[in-house]
Design a protein around this motif. Structure first.
Motif, short mmCIF file in Angstrom:
data_model
loop_
_atom_site.label_atom_id
_atom_site.label_comp_id
_atom_site.label_asym_id
_atom_site.label_seq_id
_atom_site.Cartn_x
_atom_site.Cartn_y
_atom_site.Cartn_z
N PRO A 68 0.80 -1.07 -0.05
CA PRO A 68 0.07 -0.01 0.02
C PRO A 68 0.77 1.15 -0.04
O PRO A 68 1.68 1.50 0.85
N VAL A 69 0.41 2.53 -0.58
CA VAL A 69 1.21 3.47 -0.78
C VAL A 69 1.13 4.30 0.42
O VAL A 69 2.11 4.82 1.02
N SER A 70 -0.07 4.19 0.96
CA SER A 70 -0.52 4.98 2.27
C SER A 70 -1.55 4.50 2.96
O SER A 70 -2.54 3.95 2.26
N PHE A 71 -1.73 4.77 4.35
CA PHE A 71 -2.74 4.34 5.14
C PHE A 71 -3.32 5.74 5.62
O PHE A 71 -2.61 6.86 5.92
N THR A 72 -4.58 5.79 5.85
CA THR A 72 -5.07 7.03 6.66
C THR A 72 -5.30 6.65 7.93
O THR A 72 -4.57 5.55 8.47
N VAL A 73 -4.92 7.52 8.97
CA VAL A 73 -4.98 7.44 10.31
C VAL A 73 -5.99 6.41 10.99
O VAL A 73 -5.34 5.51 11.58
N GLU A 74 -7.06 6.54 10.36
CA GLU A 74 -8.17 5.53 10.87
C GLU A 74 -7.79 4.16 10.35
O GLU A 74 -8.17 2.97 10.99
N GLU A 75 -7.25 3.98 9.03
CA GLU A 75 -7.10 2.71 8.47
C GLU A 75 -5.91 2.23 9.43
O GLU A 75 -5.83 0.67 9.57
N ALA A 76 -4.72 3.10 9.57
CA ALA A 76 -3.58 2.53 10.38
C ALA A 76 -4.04 2.00 12.01
O ALA A 76 -3.73 1.06 12.29
N VAL A 77 -5.14 2.79 12.48
CA VAL A 77 -5.22 2.45 13.85
C VAL A 77 -6.10 0.96 13.91
O VAL A 77 -5.90 0.41 14.82
N SER A 78 -7.01 1.01 12.75
CA SER A 78 -7.63 -0.22 12.59
C SER A 78 -6.94 -1.54 12.91
O SER A 78 -7.00 -2.28 13.47
N LEU A 79 -5.88 -1.47 11.59
CA LEU A 79 -5.03 -2.43 11.46
C LEU A 79 -4.16 -2.79 12.63
O LEU A 79 -3.67 -4.06 13.22
N LEU A 80 -3.68 -1.85 13.31
CA LEU A 80 -2.66 -1.70 14.53
C LEU A 80 -3.37 -2.42 15.77
O LEU A 80 -2.86 -3.21 16.52
N LEU A 81 -4.68 -1.97 15.91
CA LEU A 81 -5.52 -2.53 17.10
C LEU A 81 -5.73 -3.85 16.68
O LEU A 81 -5.82 -4.82 17.76
N GLY A 82 -5.97 -4.20 15.63
CA GLY A 82 -6.25 -5.82 15.18
C GLY A 82 -5.19 -6.71 15.53
O GLY A 82 -5.33 -7.78 16.04
N ALA A 83 -3.96 -6.18 15.31
CA ALA A 83 -2.95 -6.89 15.45
C ALA A 83 -2.74 -7.11 17.06
O ALA A 83 -2.06 -8.19 17.39
N GLU A 84 -2.79 -5.90 17.67
CA GLU A 84 -2.64 -6.04 19.11
C GLU A 84 -3.65 -7.10 19.82
O GLU A 84 -3.28 -7.88 20.64
N PHE A 85 -5.00 -7.04 19.14
CA PHE A 85 -6.16 -8.04 19.86
C PHE A 85 -5.52 -9.58 19.43
O PHE A 85 -5.40 -10.55 20.50
N ILE A 86 -4.69 -9.88 18.22
CA ILE A 86 -4.25 -11.16 17.79
C ILE A 86 -3.09 -11.48 19.03
O ILE A 86 -2.92 -12.57 19.42
N GLU A 87 -2.21 -10.52 19.32
CA GLU A 87 -1.18 -10.50 19.99
C GLU A 87 -1.70 -11.28 21.44
O GLU A 87 -0.86 -11.91 22.08
N LYS A 88 -2.67 -10.43 21.76
CA LYS A 88 -3.13 -10.67 23.36
C LYS A 88 -4.01 -12.03 23.41
O LYS A 88 -4.02 -12.71 24.33
N ARG A 89 -4.57 -12.45 22.28
CA ARG A 89 -5.80 -13.65 22.47
C ARG A 89 -5.41 -14.64 21.47
O ARG A 89 -6.32 -15.52 21.59
N PHE A 90 -4.27 -14.84 20.86
CA PHE A 90 -4.13 -15.98 19.94
C PHE A 90 -2.99 -16.76 20.50
O PHE A 90 -2.28 -16.22 21.60
N ASP A 91 -2.52 -17.80 19.73
CA ASP A 91 -1.43 -18.56 20.24
C ASP A 91 -0.17 -17.89 19.90
O ASP A 91 -0.15 -16.91 19.00
#
Length: 316
Positions: A68-91
């Protein structure tokens, strides 16, 4: 949308789907099929490996990827929060992948977007329970289940039910074909599997699974099974009615009990109906409201609650 934006959008669409026709792309981008043909020629001349298959559509050569050439702030926050959720709740395997993905996303953010993203992330917190044994077991089980699904192997485990079966047993040995995993806000991770014992698809809370092993027996996912569209059979055939004090009505709503069907405020209280497989599924929850609730039906469940209250009084 100018031509440059449209060319980028075409590449992104082809990355998302293995094959897209000119008509499909034209509909998504709001242009004519003729424009898409010209755009495909422009992409080929620019060195993008677009493959055209007569009668099928367009695709990208295997292995080609445009970041991707760029992310909006909202897109970046959504992806980073999703990654944090996986970090905390998966194997651990997915946790490490999520952490790596998060670093890559952060690396391609522009300076201003990164600063604003960090600011918003700092104001949002995903709460996590302490690393108790039950949480550790859930993550370990998730890793084993994922491995079994990838290899197409059945699993064997001991399952602890919250409510006893008709014969009084709470613990059973199960062998099952793992079809998929689903996350529920109230129950955490759920395993959807074809249970050999019940000869049907069943749901198992991952935290209640013990002694989990992968067997040598293979299984195949049924052609008509789709995890995204699957809806379990509703076997809750018993209706339970209760009246809560009006003062706790908001708390009853906030509890968001899975079995709750209807709720209505009346002069004499907050009338709530539930539908369950066995009334025992509600016993502990109802007792937790103390004198703020009265069960009105079925009569058998009222008697069961009276028995439990009597036992509690004897203990005190």
């Amino acid at each position: 949308m100018n031509k440059t934006e449209r060319l980028l959008a075409i590449v992104m669409e082809l990355q998302r789907s293995r094959l897209r026709t000119a008509d499909e792309l034209a509909e998504v981008l709001g242009v004519s099929a003729r424009t898409i043909y010209r755009d495909m020629q422009a992409l080929s001349e620019a060195g993008v490996p677009v493959v055209g298959e007569t009668g099928s559509g367009y695709s990208l050569m295997e292995g080609y990827f445009l970041p991707p050439v760029s992310f909006t702030v909202e897109e970046a926050v959504s992806l980073l929060l999703g990654a944090e959720f996986i970090e905390k709740r998966f194997d651990p395997a997915f946790r490490n992948s999520a952490r790596s993905s998060r670093r890559k996303i952060e690396a391609i953010l522009s300076g201003p977007v990164r600063e604003e993203t960090n600011r918003i992330q700092g104001s949002i917190r995903l709460l996590q329970k302490d690393e108790m044994d039950i949480m550790i077991r859930e993550k370990v089980n998730l890793g084993i289940i994922r491995k079994a699904m990838q290899e197409g192997k059945k699993i064997r485990f001991t399952y602890h039910k919250r409510v006893a079966e008709a014969d009084g047993s709470r613990v059973t040995e199960r062998t099952a074909s793992p079809f998929g995993l689903a996350h529920d806000e109230q129950n955490g991770w759920l395993l959807l599997a074809s249970c050999d014992l019940r000869e049907d698809i069943r749901h198992f809370r991952v935290t209640r699974i013990n002694d989990l092993t992968v067997t040598d027996d293979s299984f195949q996912l049924p052609d008509n099974f789709n995890l995204q569209s699957y809806r379990p059979k509703d076997t809750r055939g018993i209706r339970v009615c209760a009246i809560f004090n009006l003062e706790v009505a908001d708390k009853v709503d906030e509890a968001n009990n899975y079995y709750m069907e209807t709720a209505e405020a009346k002069e004499d209280g907050y009338h709530v109906t539930f539908r369950v497989r066995q009334p025992e599924e509600l016993l502990g929850w109802v007792l937790g409201w103390g004198a703020d609730v009265v069960v009105t039906e079925p009569e058998s469940f009222k008697s069961r609650i009276k028995e439990e209250i009597k036992k509690m009084k004897e203990r005190y």
